[in-house]
Design an enzyme around this catalytic site. Structure first.
Site, PDB file in Angstrom:
ATOM      1  N   SER A  23       0.828  -1.213   0.000  1.00 14.21           N
ATOM      2  CA  SER A  23       0.000   0.000   0.000  1.00 14.21           C
ATOM      3  C   SER A  23       0.859   1.259   0.000  1.00 14.21           C
ATOM      4  O   SER A  23       0.335   2.360   0.040  1.00 14.21           O
ATOM      5  CB  SER A  23      -0.941  -0.007   1.211  1.00 14.21           C
ATOM      6  N   ASN A  59      -2.117  -3.020  12.906  1.00 12.40           N
ATOM      7  CA  ASN A  59      -3.570  -2.863  12.839  1.00 12.40           C
ATOM      8  C   ASN A  59      -4.056  -1.644  13.626  1.00 12.40           C
ATOM      9  O   ASN A  59      -4.907  -0.891  13.151  1.00 12.40           O
ATOM     10  CB  ASN A  59      -4.273  -4.132  13.335  1.00 12.40           C
ATOM     11  N   THR A  99     -40.273  26.007 -10.809  1.00 12.80           N
ATOM     12  CA  THR A  99     -40.625  24.642 -10.399  1.00 12.80           C
ATOM     13  C   THR A  99     -40.845  23.898 -11.722  1.00 12.80           C
ATOM     14  O   THR A  99     -41.308  24.503 -12.702  1.00 12.80           O
ATOM     15  CB  THR A  99     -41.911  24.586  -9.547  1.00 12.80           C
ATOM     16  N   HIS A 100     -40.505  22.638 -11.736  1.00 14.25           N
ATOM     17  CA  HIS A 100     -40.564  21.841 -12.984  1.00 14.25           C
ATOM     18  C   HIS A 100     -39.754  22.503 -14.102  1.00 14.25           C
ATOM     19  O   HIS A 100     -40.053  22.312 -15.272  1.00 14.25           O
ATOM     20  CB  HIS A 100     -42.009  21.654 -13.462  1.00 14.25           C
ATOM     21  N   SER A 110     -13.376  25.800 -27.789  1.00 12.88           N
ATOM     22  CA  SER A 110     -13.470  24.561 -28.547  1.00 12.88           C
ATOM     23  C   SER A 110     -12.350  24.528 -29.569  1.00 12.88           C
ATOM     24  O   SER A 110     -11.969  25.564 -30.124  1.00 12.88           O
ATOM     25  CB  SER A 110     -14.828  24.512 -29.259  1.00 12.88           C
ATOM     26  N   LYS A 144     -17.112  29.138 -29.339  1.00 14.94           N
ATOM     27  CA  LYS A 144     -17.498  28.497 -28.086  1.00 14.94           C
ATOM     28  C   LYS A 144     -16.763  29.037 -26.854  1.00 14.94           C
ATOM     29  O   LYS A 144     -15.592  29.336 -26.890  1.00 14.94           O
ATOM     30  CB  LYS A 144     -17.250  26.980 -28.156  1.00 14.94           C
ATOM     31  N   ASN A 172     -17.022  27.468 -23.093  1.00 19.14           N
ATOM     32  CA  ASN A 172     -17.705  26.377 -22.394  1.00 19.14           C
ATOM     33  C   ASN A 172     -17.541  26.451 -20.880  1.00 19.14           C
ATOM     34  O   ASN A 172     -16.448  26.740 -20.384  1.00 19.14           O
ATOM     35  CB  ASN A 172     -17.173  25.030 -22.887  1.00 19.14           C
ATOM     36  N   GLU A 204     -19.205  21.786 -15.230  1.00 16.43           N
ATOM     37  CA  GLU A 204     -19.490  20.466 -15.822  1.00 16.43           C
ATOM     38  C   GLU A 204     -18.646  19.379 -15.163  1.00 16.43           C
ATOM     39  O   GLU A 204     -19.134  18.291 -14.849  1.00 16.43           O
ATOM     40  CB  GLU A 204     -19.203  20.476 -17.326  1.00 16.43           C
ATOM     41  N   TYR A 225      -9.399  -7.117  12.286  1.00 10.93           N
ATOM     42  CA  TYR A 225      -8.760  -6.614  11.070  1.00 10.93           C
ATOM     43  C   TYR A 225      -8.753  -7.680   9.975  1.00 10.93           C
ATOM     44  O   TYR A 225      -8.465  -8.849  10.212  1.00 10.93           O
ATOM     45  CB  TYR A 225      -7.320  -6.163  11.358  1.00 10.93           C
ATOM     46  N   GLN A 272      -7.532  -2.492   3.958  1.00 14.26           N
ATOM     47  CA  GLN A 272      -6.531  -1.642   3.308  1.00 14.26           C
ATOM     48  C   GLN A 272      -7.151  -0.889   2.125  1.00 14.26           C
ATOM     49  O   GLN A 272      -6.642   0.146   1.706  1.00 14.26           O
ATOM     50  CB  GLN A 272      -5.352  -2.504   2.841  1.00 14.26           C
ATOM     51  N   LYS A 303      -8.343   3.220   1.753  1.00 16.66           N
ATOM     52  CA  LYS A 303      -7.560   4.441   1.592  1.00 16.66           C
ATOM     53  C   LYS A 303      -7.667   5.142   0.242  1.00 16.66           C
ATOM     54  O   LYS A 303      -7.867   6.359   0.192  1.00 16.66           O
ATOM     55  CB  LYS A 303      -6.088   4.164   1.908  1.00 16.66           C
TER      56      LYS A 303
HETATM   57  N1  ARG Z   1      -1.174  -1.520   5.098  1.00 17.52           N
HETATM   58  C1  ARG Z   1      -2.119  -2.064   6.025  1.00 17.52           C
HETATM   59  C2  ARG Z   1      -3.459  -1.321   5.868  1.00 17.52           C
HETATM   60  O1  ARG Z   1      -3.464  -0.303   5.293  1.00 17.52           O
HETATM   61  C3  ARG Z   1      -1.628  -1.931   7.412  1.00 17.52           C
HETATM   62  C4  ARG Z   1      -2.125  -2.948   8.368  1.00 17.52           C
HETATM   63  C5  ARG Z   1      -1.637  -4.274   7.972  1.00 17.52           C
HETATM   64  N2  ARG Z   1      -1.835  -5.264   8.970  1.00 17.52           N
HETATM   65  C6  ARG Z   1      -1.648  -6.573   8.706  1.00 17.52           C
HETATM   66  N3  ARG Z   1      -1.807  -7.365   9.660  1.00 17.52           N
HETATM   67  N4  ARG Z   1      -1.363  -6.964   7.509  1.00 17.52           N
HETATM   68  O2  ARG Z   1      -4.484  -1.770   6.315  1.00 17.52           O
END
Ligand code: ARG
Length: 461
Positions: free
Chosen positions: A24, A111, A156-157, A278, A284, A286, A291, A318, A323, A326
């Site tokens: 991660s 964790n 309205t509408h 454009s 144009k 825009n 948007e 956990y 993970q 995020k």
């Molecule tokens: N990178 C993990 C997460 O974002 C951290 C916790 C990992 N814990 C584990 N027991 N693998 O959740």
């Protein structure tokens, strides 16, 4: 031997593709500040509780500060094989200060560590989002003040319904944003609970002081159940829910601005600096920004749905599924912040074409309710007044004229109750200012809304 901090029980090193799949670091690195802040508080606590020596704690804290400076300066190498931000920093610390670095993770698991980092991160981001909400609200109030008195058709509408103040319309969005702000306060409160000390899931055998860590990091509360502490993602769901509702509001305002910019409405013009052209059609201009904001709303709802689905039916405590909390969260944060920031500029730079709004009111029948209300005030029951007014509107449509073009004699052919004051009763200023009930569109009521809004802004800024 593997470089992994958990390598002890393994005979083989991790497959390269698996490493990449489960790492991660490419996204959780943005929590490095929180990770270090949390580790410093943890190290102080460990020393205070005599779980590690004061000397080791000092080394750890100095080492962490050095790593913080390195990352801030862009001089830190993040490694995929070290999985995440927690192990990247811990490994760098141990490389830097030796054995003492290996004591930092005492009485802690990744964790509860990742839960702590994410709580800290969300808490900080909520405040930044709220600042941007306030800034957008300020630009709405500024425009409402500057254009007070400008009359437009209310719809309205999507059909012209009754004349309203343009400022009244803008202030409706102020109110929505105020509720958004308050919803984010809720997300803040739920993020403001300290999970560290839960260990992997069941607490720890060491005599830790969770209250000390909570005070150090300015948390208002501590999770009282270690299983909940490491599995709770409600605060992320709440952030995403608040963000989604906020994006709903921005998408509605976007849609209106896009309509108002069209030749068909022609009520506003965006600043040249906020539009694009454009590549093919030379004429144009825009409204890309509203948007895009309208489009980005879908993306934030997607992150909410993804997170709800990830947590749904997930057993305690956990699981690595978590993970996945995020990337969506981070993207939602970026999207919401960017959208709010550009929107404040759009509103500030938007030119209001008050004559066109006025014409849209004049060249229509949005004063027909006032015609009926006039007759009611002359003691005709509302149902009859509605019927008579409907006939008058029909008569005008057939002749291609508007209510104000009728003579008093013509009015009288529909009802004896009409007098010369009918003309002032159906003029747009009268129509607007007659709606003086609390929350109505009269200048007085809109001024009241604006002054309440300014009080609220100064209380929350
Ligand atoms: N990178 C993990 C997460 O974002 C951290 C916790 C990992 N814990 C584990 N027991 N693998 O959740």
């Amino acid at each position: 031997m593997s470089e992994k901090l958990w390598g002890g029980r393994f005979e083989k090193s991790t497959d390269e593709m698996i490493n990449e799949f489960q790492a991660s670091i490419n996204f959780d690195r943005r929590m490095y500040r929180e990770d270090i802040q949390g580790s410093i508080a943890h190290a102080k606590m460990l020393a205070r509780c005599e779980i590690i020596s004061a000397d080791d704690a000092e080394k750890i804290i100095a080492g962490l500060k050095k790593i913080l400076a390195q990352i801030d300066a862009g001089n830190f190498e993040f490694k995929v094989e070290l999985e995440d931000i927690h192990m990247n920093i811990e490994k760098a610390l141990t490389d830097e200060i030796g054995e003492a670095g290996g004591r930092l993770h005492t009485a802690r698991s990744r964790n509860d560590q990742v839960a702590l980092d994410t709580h800290l991160y969300v808490r900080r981001q909520v405040r930044e989002v709220q600042e941007l909400i306030l800034a957008l609200q300020k630009s709405l109030v500024d425009s409402a003040k500057k254009n007070l008195g400008v009359i437009m058709p209310g719809y309205t509408h999507l059909q012209r319904a009754q004349p309203i103040l343009f400022s009244h319309h803008l202030m409706a969005y102020f109110e929505m944003l105020q509720r958004d702000f308050e919803r984010f306060c809720g997300a803040y409160d739920r993020a403001n609970i300290m999970p560290l000390g839960a260990g992997a899931l069941a607490g720890t055998t060491f005599p830790i002081d969770r209250k000390f860590v909570a005070d150090e990091l300015k948390f208002d509360a501590i999770y009282l159940n270690s299983l909940d502490a490491v599995s709770d993602r409600d605060y992320i769901l709440e952030f995403l829910a608040a963000a989604s509702i906020l994006m709903i509001h921005l998408s509605r305002l976007s849609e209106e601005i896009i309509l108002w910019c069209s030749r068909e409405f022609n009520f506003v013009e965006l600043d040249d600096a906020h539009c694009t052209g454009s590549s093919m059609m030379p004429q144009k201009k825009n409204p890309d920004v509203p948007e895009l904001v309208r489009g980005k709303a879908g993306r934030v709802f997607g992150h909410l749905t993804a997170m709800l689905t990830t947590v749904k039916a997930l057993p305690l405590a956990y699981n690595k599924d978590l993970q996945e909390d995020k990337e969506g969260l981070f993207d939602a944060i970026d999207t919401v912040k960017f959208s709010l920031a550009v929107f404040a500029q759009i509103i500030a730079g938007m030119k209001i074409k008050s004559e066109n709004m006025r014409r849209a009111v004049e060249e229509d029948f949005s004063n027909a309710t006032d015609l009926a209300d006039y007759l009611v005030k002359k003691n005709l029951p509302f149902r009859q007044a509605h019927e008579v007014s409907g006939k008058i509107v029909h008569h005008c449509i057939e002749r291609g004229i508007y209510l104000k073009d009728l003579t008093l004699d013509e009015f009288k052919t529909f009802s004896e109750k009409f007098d010369a004051d009918i003309f002032s009763a159906i003029n747009p200023e009268t129509c607007v200012n007659a709606r003086n009930s609390l929350g109505g569109t009269s200048i007085k009521q809109v001024e009241f809304q604006i002054s309440e809004a300014c009080d609220w802004l100064s209380m929350n800024s």
